[in-house]
Each structure stands twice: as structure tokens, then as C-alpha cells.
Design a protein around this motif. Structure first.
Motif, PDB file in Angstrom:
ATOM      1  N   GLY A   1      -0.122   6.313   1.483  1.00 45.99           N
ATOM      2  CA  GLY A   1      -0.341   7.120   1.793  1.00 45.99           C
ATOM      3  C   GLY A   1       0.177   8.401   1.504  1.00 45.99           C
ATOM      4  O   GLY A   1       0.973   8.335   1.152  1.00 45.99           O
TER       5      GLY A   1
ATOM      6  N   ASP B   1      -0.341   5.511   7.302  1.00 46.35           N
ATOM      7  CA  ASP B   1       0.682   4.680   5.846  1.00 46.35           C
ATOM      8  C   ASP B   1       1.291   5.317   5.186  1.00 46.35           C
ATOM      9  O   ASP B   1       1.987   4.123   4.926  1.00 46.35           O
ATOM     10  CB  ASP B   1      -0.711   4.557   4.710  1.00 46.35           C
ATOM     11  N   TYR B   2       1.409   6.269   4.962  1.00 46.31           N
ATOM     12  CA  TYR B   2       2.892   7.230   5.282  1.00 46.31           C
ATOM     13  C   TYR B   2       4.067   6.457   5.891  1.00 46.31           C
ATOM     14  O   TYR B   2       5.590   5.712   4.976  1.00 46.31           O
ATOM     15  CB  TYR B   2       2.819   8.623   4.466  1.00 46.31           C
TER      16      TYR B   2
ATOM     17  N   ARG C   1       4.497   3.740   8.223  1.00 45.15           N
ATOM     18  CA  ARG C   1       4.584   2.584   7.784  1.00 45.15           C
ATOM     19  C   ARG C   1       5.506   1.766   5.937  1.00 45.15           C
ATOM     20  O   ARG C   1       6.343   1.401   6.176  1.00 45.15           O
ATOM     21  CB  ARG C   1       3.094   1.517   7.536  1.00 45.15           C
ATOM     22  N   GLU C   2       5.337   2.908   4.928  1.00 43.30           N
ATOM     23  CA  GLU C   2       5.477   2.427   4.041  1.00 43.30           C
ATOM     24  C   GLU C   2       7.252   2.841   4.140  1.00 43.30           C
ATOM     25  O   GLU C   2       7.989   2.319   3.553  1.00 43.30           O
ATOM     26  CB  GLU C   2       5.100   3.269   2.582  1.00 43.30           C
TER      27      GLU C   2
ATOM     28  N   ASP D   1       1.416  -1.347   0.096  1.00 40.78           N
ATOM     29  CA  ASP D   1      -0.273   0.150  -0.439  1.00 40.78           C
ATOM     30  C   ASP D   1       0.850   1.349   0.295  1.00 40.78           C
ATOM     31  O   ASP D   1       1.651   1.533   1.248  1.00 40.78           O
ATOM     32  CB  ASP D   1      -0.973  -0.373   1.889  1.00 40.78           C
TER      33      ASP D   1
END
Length: 302
Positions: A226, A232-233, A235-236, A223
Motif C-alpha cells: 500500500g 492498505d497502508y 491497515r499495515e 501485504d
């Protein structure tokens, strides 16, 4: 629902490791970027001395930390039984390092429901613990098992990194003021090599962005939607940071921090979900393995 002892045991593994990583981050240290220059061992991925298998995921962080904290001379580990099978033994009084691996099981009630509903039973993932010992904690082993690998010269590191970058076929646009990966355009932008004071930093930067590149929907399909500042950003970015560290170490390049300003965001993610670091480390290993698969070791320049 009453929590079983088995469920509590599994959860304790997640909590124990996550608490340790959070403590490191709170103190300003990143478990995937260790002070290699002050370590006795060379920068490399931890591996099993008997099978030569490279450890992956969260075990990389666990074994790196243990090896550097205790001043071991290499990244080679064995189980108690493997030490015996190799003709040696673990010295009396030595304490091993606990690592873990993912396994699956199917609950009996799920098997019954699946049969009644005419479908395939769903498995549940869980972690198993096991103990390994560093070869420095053993005696009677052959030199082939305990001898540390010779460090590579920088020209050899660069030759391997160049071979990997070329083999991926990733589109690099060189010359911009910033380094980034564009998921929409599926390209990597990096400054000119001359913009890097230390030549090796170009490769650290390129490998970080290749970590993001590996997550494109046509590759590992992570994913990447984000927006900046979102969980989410973060996490990446965590996956790319660790993936870069694993790839760098595999090429004998000392990892460095690309985005230390994300520590606060990473802490928020880990405090909210004690399994987040396990997922990120697993995805980072997959990213590093994907990149390294483009250039088999036997094809690397010597």
C-alpha cells in the motif's frame, strides 16, 4: 437468502466490538495505548491465571480496557470453572468480561458438495463468546494466583529489548533523521539513540519498525504494497501499532502512539469493514509472537 440466528449472532460480535473501538478512536483514545501510568496494574499482557496462557488478538484490547476501567491490580483472569477448580469462587454479584475466540465449522451442504465433487470440504470461521473474571472479582484463591507481578526497572526493560532486537537479526541503519522500515530493502532506519529525549522511546520506535519488519514476505508475509494515504497502508500501520503495543507490554514497556495522525484513516477502515479490527489485532499478535519467539523468556537478563 434468509439470515440464520447463528449468522446474526456471529455478526453481532464483530459489530459490538468494532463499534466500541470506533467510539474510542473518535474520542481520541487508542485502545492499545492505555493510560498505564494512572492504572493500578503494571503494564503487561493479559493472561489466564490458571493456565498462564497469554490472551491474544482482539481479547487483548477487550481485557486491557476492562482491567483499567475497573481498576484491577493485575492482568490475571479466570473462567468461573477455573476459579472453582483453584479452590476459590467468583464473588456473588460480580459481572464477567466477555471475550471471544475463533473456531471453525463445516456446513452440512458443503460436506455433501465436497463428497460429490471429490474434494476436501471447506471450513468457515466464526467467533465463540465466553466469560472471564478478573482474580480481583474472586475470593478464596491462593496468593500465587492473585499476587500482581513486580514491575521491572527500566534497566531490565532495556536489557530485554536489546536482547530481542539483537536476536531478530534485523538490519538496523542508525543515524537517519526518520524512523521507517523499507520492505523493498528489508532494513530498518532509526535515528541515533541520543536523538531521543527519553531513552526508552528509542526502543518503542525500534519495536514499532520491527512490527513492520515481521510482515516481510519471507516472514509473516503481510501485504505491504500500500502507498501512503491508501487503505492498505493504514491497515499495515494499524497492525504495526498494535503489534508494537503487544511487544512493549510483554517487555513491561508502556506503549505509546507512534502515528496518531492515522486515526482518521483507521476510522475509515473500521467503518467500512467491521471485521477489520479483528484481523488487524490477530496479525498484531502474530507479529508480537514472532518477535518475542527470538528471545525465550528464560534467556532474558534478570
Amino acid at each position: 437468502m434468509v439470515e440464520t440466528k447463528t449468522e446474526a449472532y456471529r455478526q453481532s460480535i464483530y459489530a459490538e466490538v468494532t463499534t466500541r473501538v470506533i467510539k474510542e478512536l473518535e474520542e481520541g483514545r487508542l485502545p492499545w495505548v492505555q493510560p498505564w501510568d494512572s492504572a493500578h496494574c503494571g503494564c503487561a499482557m493479559p493472561h489466564n491465571a490458571a493456565s498462564k496462557r497469554i490472551y491474544s488478538g482482539i481479547n487483548v484490547l477487550i481485557l486491557w480496557a476492562a482491567g483499567i476501567d475497573k481498576g484491577y491490580r493485575s492482568q490475571a483472569w479466570l473462567t468461573y470453572r477455573q476459579a472453582l477448580a483453584a479452590g476459590g469462587n467468583v464473588r456473588r454479584g460480580e459481572t464477567g468480561t466477555i471475550v471471544c475466540y475463533a473456531d471453525h465449522f463445516t456446513p452440512k451442504d458443503e460436506e455433501q458438495r465436497a463428497r460429490e465433487e471429490g474434494r476436501e470440504a471447506q471450513q468457515r470461521a466464526f467467533l465463540r463468546r465466553f466469560t472471564v473474571f478478573h482474580v480481583d472479582q474472586c475470593e478464596g484463591l491462593t496468593d500465587a494466583l492473585i499476587q500482581p507481578a513486580m514491575p521491572l526497572a527500566q534497566r531490565e526493560m532495556i536489557a530485554r529489548a536489546d536482547a530481542l532486537i539483537a536476536a531478530t537479526g534485523a538490519e538496523f541503519r542508525v543515524g537517519g533523521p526518520q524512523a521507517f522500515y523499507s520492505p523493498r530493502g528489508d532494513f530498518i532506519s532509526v535515528p541515533h539513540r541520543q536523538a531521543f529525549h527519553d531513552r526508552i522511546n528509542f526502543y518503542r520506535t525500534a519495536l514499532h519498525e520491527l512490527g513492520h519488519w515481521s510482515g516481510h514476505r519471507s516472514r509473516l508475509d503481510r501485504d505491504q504494497t500500500g502507498i501512503y494515504g491508501s487503505a492498505d497502508y493504514a491497515r499495515e500501520e494499524l497492525v504495526a501499532e498494535m503489534g508494537c503495543a503487544f511487544t512493549c507490554a510483554s517487555l513491561s514497556i508502556h506503549p505509546t502512539v507512534r502515528h496518531s495522525d492515522y486515526i482518521g484513516a483507521w476510522l475509515a477502515v473500521l467503518r467500512e469493514d467491521e471485521r477489520a479490527i479483528f484481523r488487524a489485532a490477530s496479525q498484531a499478535s502474530k507479529a508480537a509472537d514472532y518477535l518475542l519467539s527470538h528471545t525465550p523468556a528464560e534467556e532474558w537478563p534478570s
